[in-house]
Design a protein around this motif. Structure first.
Motif, PDB file in Angstrom:
ATOM      1  N   PRO A 223       9.708  17.808  -5.924  1.00 15.46           N
ATOM      2  CA  PRO A 223       8.384  17.173  -5.778  1.00 15.46           C
ATOM      3  C   PRO A 223       8.408  15.752  -5.183  1.00 15.46           C
ATOM      4  O   PRO A 223       8.069  14.793  -5.861  1.00 15.46           O
ATOM      5  CB  PRO A 223       7.865  17.158  -7.217  1.00 15.46           C
ATOM      6  N   HIS A 224       8.792  15.653  -3.914  1.00 14.20           N
ATOM      7  CA  HIS A 224       8.825  14.370  -3.192  1.00 14.20           C
ATOM      8  C   HIS A 224       9.611  13.304  -3.996  1.00 14.20           C
ATOM      9  O   HIS A 224       9.075  12.241  -4.332  1.00 14.20           O
ATOM     10  CB  HIS A 224       7.410  13.869  -2.877  1.00 14.20           C
ATOM     11  N   VAL A 225      10.842  13.671  -4.276  1.00 14.41           N
ATOM     12  CA  VAL A 225      11.685  12.768  -5.087  1.00 14.41           C
ATOM     13  C   VAL A 225      13.042  12.513  -4.423  1.00 14.41           C
ATOM     14  O   VAL A 225      13.952  12.007  -5.066  1.00 14.41           O
ATOM     15  CB  VAL A 225      11.955  13.360  -6.490  1.00 14.41           C
ATOM     16  N   ALA A 226      13.169  12.885  -3.136  1.00 12.76           N
ATOM     17  CA  ALA A 226      14.483  12.732  -2.498  1.00 12.76           C
ATOM     18  C   ALA A 226      14.967  11.294  -2.660  1.00 12.76           C
ATOM     19  O   ALA A 226      16.125  11.040  -2.976  1.00 12.76           O
ATOM     20  CB  ALA A 226      14.390  13.108  -1.032  1.00 12.76           C
ATOM     21  N   SER A 227      14.067  10.354  -2.467  1.00 11.71           N
ATOM     22  CA  SER A 227      14.419   8.955  -2.688  1.00 11.71           C
ATOM     23  C   SER A 227      13.147   8.200  -3.083  1.00 11.71           C
ATOM     24  O   SER A 227      12.153   8.259  -2.363  1.00 11.71           O
ATOM     25  CB  SER A 227      15.014   8.371  -1.417  1.00 11.71           C
ATOM     26  N   ILE A 228      13.201   7.549  -4.210  1.00 14.92           N
ATOM     27  CA  ILE A 228      12.003   6.895  -4.756  1.00 14.92           C
ATOM     28  C   ILE A 228      12.187   5.378  -4.704  1.00 14.92           C
ATOM     29  O   ILE A 228      13.206   4.853  -5.159  1.00 14.92           O
ATOM     30  CB  ILE A 228      11.791   7.346  -6.221  1.00 14.92           C
ATOM     31  N   THR A 229      11.183   4.702  -4.143  1.00 14.67           N
ATOM     32  CA  THR A 229      11.273   3.234  -4.050  1.00 14.67           C
ATOM     33  C   THR A 229      11.359   2.614  -5.440  1.00 14.67           C
ATOM     34  O   THR A 229      10.563   2.937  -6.324  1.00 14.67           O
ATOM     35  CB  THR A 229      10.011   2.662  -3.367  1.00 14.67           C
ATOM     36  N   SER A 230      12.290   1.692  -5.606  1.00 11.07           N
ATOM     37  CA  SER A 230      12.383   0.945  -6.855  1.00 11.07           C
ATOM     38  C   SER A 230      11.692  -0.409  -6.660  1.00 11.07           C
ATOM     39  O   SER A 230      12.121  -1.218  -5.827  1.00 11.07           O
ATOM     40  CB  SER A 230      13.859   0.715  -7.195  1.00 11.07           C
TER      41      SER A 230
ATOM     42  N   THR B  28       4.874   0.626   0.578  1.00 10.18           N
ATOM     43  CA  THR B  28       5.857   0.563  -0.520  1.00 10.18           C
ATOM     44  C   THR B  28       6.995   1.557  -0.275  1.00 10.18           C
ATOM     45  O   THR B  28       7.898   1.669  -1.087  1.00 10.18           O
ATOM     46  CB  THR B  28       5.213   0.872  -1.895  1.00 10.18           C
ATOM     47  N   GLY B  29       6.939   2.271   0.845  1.00  7.83           N
ATOM     48  CA  GLY B  29       8.020   3.197   1.169  1.00  7.83           C
ATOM     49  C   GLY B  29       8.539   2.964   2.574  1.00  7.83           C
ATOM     50  O   GLY B  29       8.119   2.021   3.264  1.00  7.83           O
ATOM     51  N   ALA B  30       9.443   3.853   3.012  1.00  5.55           N
ATOM     52  CA  ALA B  30       9.998   3.742   4.363  1.00  5.55           C
ATOM     53  C   ALA B  30       8.988   4.218   5.403  1.00  5.55           C
ATOM     54  O   ALA B  30       8.930   3.714   6.516  1.00  5.55           O
ATOM     55  CB  ALA B  30      11.279   4.568   4.461  1.00  5.55           C
ATOM     56  N   GLY B  31       8.179   5.198   5.033  1.00  4.49           N
ATOM     57  CA  GLY B  31       7.208   5.752   5.977  1.00  4.49           C
ATOM     58  C   GLY B  31       5.925   4.936   6.002  1.00  4.49           C
ATOM     59  O   GLY B  31       5.530   4.328   5.002  1.00  4.49           O
ATOM     60  N   VAL B  32       5.259   4.948   7.168  1.00  4.49           N
ATOM     61  CA  VAL B  32       4.001   4.192   7.311  1.00  4.49           C
ATOM     62  C   VAL B  32       2.857   5.079   7.789  1.00  4.49           C
ATOM     63  O   VAL B  32       1.746   4.595   8.017  1.00  4.49           O
ATOM     64  CB  VAL B  32       4.158   3.005   8.293  1.00  4.49           C
TER      65      VAL B  32
ATOM     66  N   ARG C 202      19.173   0.728  -1.682  1.00  7.50           N
ATOM     67  CA  ARG C 202      19.081   1.702  -2.774  1.00  7.50           C
ATOM     68  C   ARG C 202      18.326   2.951  -2.311  1.00  7.50           C
ATOM     69  O   ARG C 202      18.733   4.088  -2.579  1.00  7.50           O
ATOM     70  CB  ARG C 202      18.393   1.082  -3.999  1.00  7.50           C
ATOM     71  N   LEU C 203      17.232   2.724  -1.585  1.00  7.59           N
ATOM     72  CA  LEU C 203      16.437   3.851  -1.059  1.00  7.59           C
ATOM     73  C   LEU C 203      17.300   4.706  -0.113  1.00  7.59           C
ATOM     74  O   LEU C 203      17.276   5.930  -0.151  1.00  7.59           O
ATOM     75  CB  LEU C 203      15.208   3.312  -0.319  1.00  7.59           C
ATOM     76  N   THR C 204      18.080   4.021   0.711  1.00  9.21           N
ATOM     77  CA  THR C 204      18.932   4.722   1.675  1.00  9.21           C
ATOM     78  C   THR C 204      20.006   5.534   0.947  1.00  9.21           C
ATOM     79  O   THR C 204      20.218   6.721   1.224  1.00  9.21           O
ATOM     80  CB  THR C 204      19.605   3.696   2.621  1.00  9.21           C
TER      81      THR C 204
ATOM     82  N   ALA D 191      11.189  14.631   5.235  1.00  9.19           N
ATOM     83  CA  ALA D 191      10.433  13.603   5.968  1.00  9.19           C
ATOM     84  C   ALA D 191       8.967  13.637   5.552  1.00  9.19           C
ATOM     85  O   ALA D 191       8.557  12.885   4.654  1.00  9.19           O
ATOM     86  CB  ALA D 191      10.632  13.793   7.457  1.00  9.19           C
ATOM     87  N   ARG D 192       8.178  14.549   6.157  1.00  6.13           N
ATOM     88  CA  ARG D 192       6.781  14.700   5.764  1.00  6.13           C
ATOM     89  C   ARG D 192       6.395  16.178   5.863  1.00  6.13           C
ATOM     90  O   ARG D 192       6.869  16.882   6.765  1.00  6.13           O
ATOM     91  CB  ARG D 192       5.859  13.875   6.680  1.00  6.13           C
ATOM     92  N   GLY D 193       5.476  16.593   4.990  1.00  7.22           N
ATOM     93  CA  GLY D 193       5.028  17.982   5.003  1.00  7.22           C
ATOM     94  C   GLY D 193       4.442  18.387   6.343  1.00  7.22           C
ATOM     95  O   GLY D 193       4.597  19.529   6.794  1.00  7.22           O
TER      96      GLY D 193
ATOM     97  N   ALA E 284       0.795  -1.232   0.000  1.00  9.09           N
ATOM     98  CA  ALA E 284       0.000   0.000   0.000  1.00  9.09           C
ATOM     99  C   ALA E 284       0.826   1.279   0.000  1.00  9.09           C
ATOM    100  O   ALA E 284       1.904   1.355   0.604  1.00  9.09           O
ATOM    101  CB  ALA E 284      -0.908  -0.007   1.232  1.00  9.09           C
ATOM    102  N   TRP E 285       0.291   2.288  -0.678  1.00  9.62           N
ATOM    103  CA  TRP E 285       0.827   3.657  -0.609  1.00  9.62           C
ATOM    104  C   TRP E 285      -0.369   4.610  -0.622  1.00  9.62           C
ATOM    105  O   TRP E 285      -1.135   4.631  -1.570  1.00  9.62           O
ATOM    106  CB  TRP E 285       1.764   3.943  -1.794  1.00  9.62           C
ATOM    107  N   HIS E 286      -0.533   5.333   0.472  1.00  6.41           N
ATOM    108  CA  HIS E 286      -1.680   6.245   0.634  1.00  6.41           C
ATOM    109  C   HIS E 286      -3.007   5.559   0.302  1.00  6.41           C
ATOM    110  O   HIS E 286      -3.753   6.022  -0.564  1.00  6.41           O
ATOM    111  CB  HIS E 286      -1.489   7.517  -0.204  1.00  6.41           C
TER     112      HIS E 286
END
Ligand code: NDP
Ligand code: OXD
Length: 309
Positions: free
Chosen positions: A271-278, A65-69, A91-93, A223-225, A45-47
């Motif tokens: 635009p929320h691209v610091a690190s994108i899950t592959s 699908t990301g580091a944040g939950v 890779r995300l790190t 981190a988050r807005g 899940a993502w959002h």
């Protein structure tokens, strides 16, 4: 034991392909076009829309699908018996660290300043900042914060960390909890937020926090807005307390077209691209957890519902 993908992102086909390549027999469906909800045990899940998980009576694991939950845990109807996992991926790190190094070095070497001068053909050298006299404070010293900290230290910066619990890391001073927050802030020339979004960290980048920083400090929020009180940031920049900010995450994404940040000369926006899950890189850990679930083994990278991360 089926798997459903519930995500607002557009690369869902890549996820389905990467998962099925590793587990050919796996039945992967994509919400809202899934017709087998009674058979689903695992959700990626993502959002996800709030309340959606109540349509899956056999659900046992929700994998971010990301580091944040935070986008999963904000659902008030979440069943506490369903385990929630997150991504921990080299890779995300590494991508997050590269982003942070790039933004910090742009700030150190006055890149936005010269970009502006270039529009007027102006030649105006400005002294760049000295790494050895610049300290970087990292709020959130988990998987991402620690990697970034170690790389910054190797580059010659003084690095400080702030976390909930103490860590022993060569050459990096860690400050712990609320009691040591102001001391940490007072020594951070560049403040990077890499905290999870929880009830304890929401709005943490606020007027009181900025007041504790050295004059001219620079903020990076990846981190988050919802960590940032936007009006407080603008006031602190406009009054000269802060020299500027680099923001990758926002309370509303996409950032509305008429938002004041877009035109602010001291705010850099990505635009929320610091690190994108592959999906390719992360699919193996999702399948590993799917197999563990099937075999009744403990899952990897489970988050604490109590702590919120
Ligand atoms: P981790 O869970 O590994 O680390 C979280 C860190 O924050 C830990 O050090 C924890 O302390 C600390 N922490 C949590 N709550 C508090 C608190 N109240 N006070 C002080 N410290 C606290 O997370 P990650 O490093 O993997 O990821 C961090 C965040 O980065 C994600 O939640 C996500 O929001 C964001 N992110 C953004 C991306 C982007 O592209 N912009 C990409 C990926 C992630 P302790 O170690 O003591 O538990
Ligand atoms: C994440 C993110 O949490 O991309 O992984 O924000």
């Amino acid at each position: 034991m089926d798997l459903v993908i519930i995500s607002q992102k557009s690369n869902l086909g890549d996820w389905a392909e990467a998962l099925k390549a590793l587990e050919p027999g796996l039945k992967v469906s994509i919400y809202p076009n899934d017709t087998n909800r009674g058979e689903v045990v695992f959700a990626l899940a993502w959002h996800p829309p709030q309340g959606v998980f109540s349509h899956y009576p056999k659900l046992r694991c929700i994998a971010s699908t990301g580091a944040g939950v935070d986008h999963i845990l904000r659902d008030p109807d979440l069943n506490p018996k369903v385990e929630v996992t997150r991504v921990v991926d080299s890779r995300l790190t590494g991508d997050m660290t590269s982003y942070l190094v790039a933004q910090v070095m742009c700030q150190m070497r006055n890149v936005s300043h010269y970009k502006l001068l270039q529009t007027n053909n102006e030649w105006q050298p400005k002294r760049y900042r000295d790494k050895t006299k610049t300290s970087i404070g990292i709020m959130g010293f988990g998987v991402l914060g620690r990697d970034a900290a170690e790389k910054f230290r190797h580059l010659g910066f003084e690095v400080l960390g702030w976390a909930n619990s103490l860590k022993n890391i060569d050459g990096i001073k860690i400050f712990v909890g609320k009691a040591e927050f102001n001391d940490f802030l007072s020594k951070s020339d560049i403040l990077i937020c890499l905290l999870p979004l929880t009830s304890a960290t929401v709005n943490i980048l606020n007027r009181e926090t900025f007041k504790q920083l050295p004059d001219g400090a620079f903020i990076i929020n990846v981190a988050r807005g919802e960590h940032l009180v936007e009006e407080d940031l603008l006031t602190a920049i406009d009054k000269g307390k802060l020299s500027g900010a680099c923001l990758d995450v926002f309370r509303e994404e996409p950032l509305p077209k008429d938002h004041i940040f877009w035109l602010h000369p001291k705010v850099t926006i990505t635009p929320h691209v610091a690190s994108i899950t592959s999906p390719e890189s992360v699919a193996p850990q999702i399948i590993e957890n799917y197999r563990r679930l099937k075999e009744g083994k403990p899952l990897l990278n489970v988050v604490s519902l109590e702590k919120g991360y």
